[in-house]
Design an enzyme around this catalytic site. Structure first.
Site, PDB file in Angstrom:
ATOM      1  CG  ASP A 160      -1.346  -0.962   1.881  1.00 52.66           C
ATOM      2  OD1 ASP A 160      -1.696  -2.175   0.937  1.00 52.66           O
ATOM      3  OD2 ASP A 160      -1.832  -1.507   3.080  1.00 52.66           O
TER       4      ASP A 160
HETATM    5  N1  DQQ Z   1      -2.266  -3.813   3.683  1.00 51.04           N
HETATM    6  C1  DQQ Z   1      -3.492  -3.375   3.706  1.00 51.04           C
HETATM    7  C2  DQQ Z   1      -3.960  -2.841   5.321  1.00 51.04           C
HETATM    8  C3  DQQ Z   1      -3.194  -3.485   6.337  1.00 51.04           C
HETATM    9  C4  DQQ Z   1      -1.989  -3.096   5.267  1.00 51.04           C
HETATM   10  C5  DQQ Z   1      -4.514  -3.279   3.025  1.00 51.04           C
HETATM   11  C6  DQQ Z   1      -0.534  -4.345   6.086  1.00 51.04           C
HETATM   12  O1  DQQ Z   1      -5.242  -3.013   6.372  1.00 51.04           O
HETATM   13  O2  DQQ Z   1      -2.568  -2.476   7.178  1.00 51.04           O
HETATM   14  O3  DQQ Z   1      -4.000  -3.778   1.399  1.00 51.04           O
HETATM   15  O4  DQQ Z   1       0.147  -4.497   5.002  1.00 51.04           O
END
Ligand code: DQQ
Length: 578
Positions: free
Chosen positions: A60
């Site tokens: 992300d």
């Molecule tokens: N990636 C998710 C989120 C979390 C993160 C979404 C963990 O909910 O915080 O892709 O890498």
């Protein structure tokens, strides 16, 4: 609150697989082995102008922001291997133009009891007095998801290299009745006339996905509002929620705290169960904290991107008064491929985002800075593409290109009659792959095509009529994008809300070795695909305009450019791109 149903779609088994591999099978604190960084000739899938890291895993986008002349971009990063691992770090890069990026040391590492098992996603807020603060999710000693605060150590450092985690962390704990691992990803904060800050945090109760709302006067002490900002039964957990105003009468962006009669609000949620970023447009009243969307959330709701694009985040850029969006574009190859490449994950090219004039949807367009990478323009006007024809676009590097084309249809009354209401456009595009002839369509471009066309990624349109109204469908067909097996070759599709009687059908596509990012109808419908050609690599890649329909179409205008390589995350002794 809506009771509308959204059900698990299973479109991206990746998410389920990742979940099982990481949370169920991986021993705590295990990190993957140091990955091999192959030489460039072994790396046909590395990109030239999309943000990526030199090696290892990225997912992300986190906390994008502008501060004192510098854009900051953070990202979920596993610095120890090319696969996801919950013990995340925040990678950090800086840029003066959103095109060239200089890598810095990670901003956050999992070091404290409140984030020892991972520093997960979060967002930046610029407080009055030009003071950036960061909120992020920590996985604590018990793997509980808690919300943490951090501030830059030295505001006079233009890079904001070091961040100090607040000693009072966590500042928000998991609410009563919510599972310890269902509470994450604080948004950028906004404030209202009452002076209170607000944030939302993604969560779920049973199958009901929701965004909890918190309010604070000092950014440290937060109280949960009596009800979530919004919730939808059956939608599963919401990750990385985003909430921001968009102008009703201008393409300009506004700061996240702007609230007046000239804005509507957008609530975006990353729906984990189906791996999609959906958004709702509506009206928000900070006095009673009601958000009333114009339509309900369903599987057919509006999405930023109908291809591979997830956990996105937007931010307000005060330099150019615009809102910018970036999203994680995951791989479509396997874990073994990730080990061989030594890296995983791209970010979408930064997009400006605004409310369409019709106020029914958002519009996205690559940021204007992209122009600095353009070279070797080729262009022409008014070329008829007869039924079954193919026209090669020569004179540019087709593996690293930007192409912008407009199609004009005459004789529209000849369009096939077909009622597409209730049809899932992605399913329709899969069944009607690019080789299946219609009347108007498929026409569009073949990106990353080998000379014998055995490899090609077709981005195309089909036009149908029903009761005197026209429907435009956009497809991105990856079924022949690579001769390799073992890839996710899902075909994507979506409707484009334009009237071909009034508007030409435009397509802009950014082609960058292993990513094909397409903007249909002037940015009303976006589809991003990951592809892994084996033949259409480097100079062996070709670009065509095509029309496989039985009616001719006119290319009223086409411009295409080679795109220069940006300096992205390359360590350079002279200070690099920055
Ligand atoms: N990636 C998710 C989120 C979390 C993160 C979404 C963990 O909910 O915080 O892709 O890498």
């Amino acid at each position: 609150m809506s009771n509308n149903k959204i059900t698990s779609h299973g479109q991206l088994p990746f998410f389920i697989l990742t979940f099982i591999l990481t949370f169920v099978m991986a021993p705590p604190h295990h990190v993957g082995s140091e990955s091999r960084l192959a030489s460039p000739s072994d790396q046909p899938y590395r990109t030239s102008f999309h943000f990526q890291v030199p090696k290892n895993w990225m997912n992300d986008p986190n906390g994008p922001m502008y501060y004192n002349g510098v854009y900051h971009f953070f990202y979920q990063h596993n610095p120890s291997g090319p696969l996801f691992h919950p013990r995340m770090y925040w990678g950090h890069s800086v840029s003066r133009d959103l095109i060239n990026w200089t890598p810095l040391d990670p901003a956050f590492a999992p070091t404290e009891p409140f984030d020892i098992n991972g520093c997960w996603s979060g967002s930046a807020t610029i407080l009055p007095g030009n003071k950036p603060v960061m909120l992020y999710t920590g996985l604590d000693t018990e793997n509980c998801q808690v919300q943490n605060l951090a501030v830059p150590k030295d505001l006079s450092d233009p890079h904001l290299r070091e961040w100090v985690k607040h000693t009072g962390n966590p500042i928000i704990n998991v609410p009563d009745g919510i599972k310890h691992d269902d509470f994450r990803d604080p948004s950028t904060a906004w404030h209202a006339d009452d002076g209170k800050w607000r944030i939302i945090v993604g969560s779920r109760r049973e199958g009901t996905g929701m965004a909890f709302l918190y309010r604070s006067e000092d950014f440290v002490n937060w109280s949960m509002w009596e009800s979530p900002l919004y919730e939808v039964a059956g939608s599963g957990i919401w990750e990385c929620p985003d909430f921001f105003p968009v102008c009703v009468d201008s393409n300009n962006g506004v700061d996240t705290s702007v609230m007046n009669s000239r804005v509507k609000h957008v609530l975006k949620m990353a729906a984990f169960d189906c791996g999609r970023d959906y958004y709702l447009i509506g009206n928000y009243n900070p006095e009673n904290e009601h958000f009333v969307p114009q339509s309900e959330l369903t599987l057919g709701s509006l999405r930023y991107d109908y291809g591979k694009f997830y956990a996105s985040k937007s931010f307000f850029d005060p330099v150019k008064n615009r809102r910018i969006l970036m999203g994680w574009v995951n791989e479509s190859d396997s874990d073994e491929d990730a080990h061989a490449k030594g890296w995983s994950g791209l970010q979408s090219f930064p997009r400006s985002i605004w409310l369409d004039q019709n106020q029914k949807q958002l519009v996205q367009w690559p940021i204007e800075e992209f122009k600095m990478l353009h070279e070797n323009e080729v262009s022409f006007k008014n070329k008829s593409l007869e039924a079954g024809s193919l026209h090669e676009i020569l004179g540019i590097t087709a593996s690293q290109a930007d192409v912008n084309v407009s199609f004009k249809l005459t004789n529209l009354e000849e369009a096939e009659e077909l009622d597409l209401s209730g049809i899932d456009p992605q399913v329709f595009c899969s069944e009607m792959d690019a080789s299946k002839k219609g009347k108007f369509g498929p026409f569009g471009i073949l990106a990353l095509a080998s000379h014998d066309l055995s490899e090609q990624t077709a981005i195309s349109f089909r036009v149908y009529k029903n009761n005197g109204r026209y429907t435009v469908l956009m497809c991105s067909d990856q079924s022949r994008s690579s001769t390799r097996n073992g890839l996710d070759k899902t075909t994507y599709g979506a409707f484009v809300d334009i009237d071909p009687q009034q508007d030409e059908i435009s397509l802009r596509t950014l082609i960058d070795h292993s990513i094909v990012e397409s903007f249909g109808g002037g940015g009303k419908t976006c589809i991003t695909a990951r592809v892994y050609p084996t033949l259409a690599i480097g100079d062996e890649a070709h670009l065509f305009a095509f029309n496989y329909g039985t009616e001719s179409v006119l290319i009223s205008e086409l411009s295409a450019w080679s795109v220069k390589k940006a300096h992205i995350n390359i360590e350079e002794t002279n200070g690099g791109a920055y």
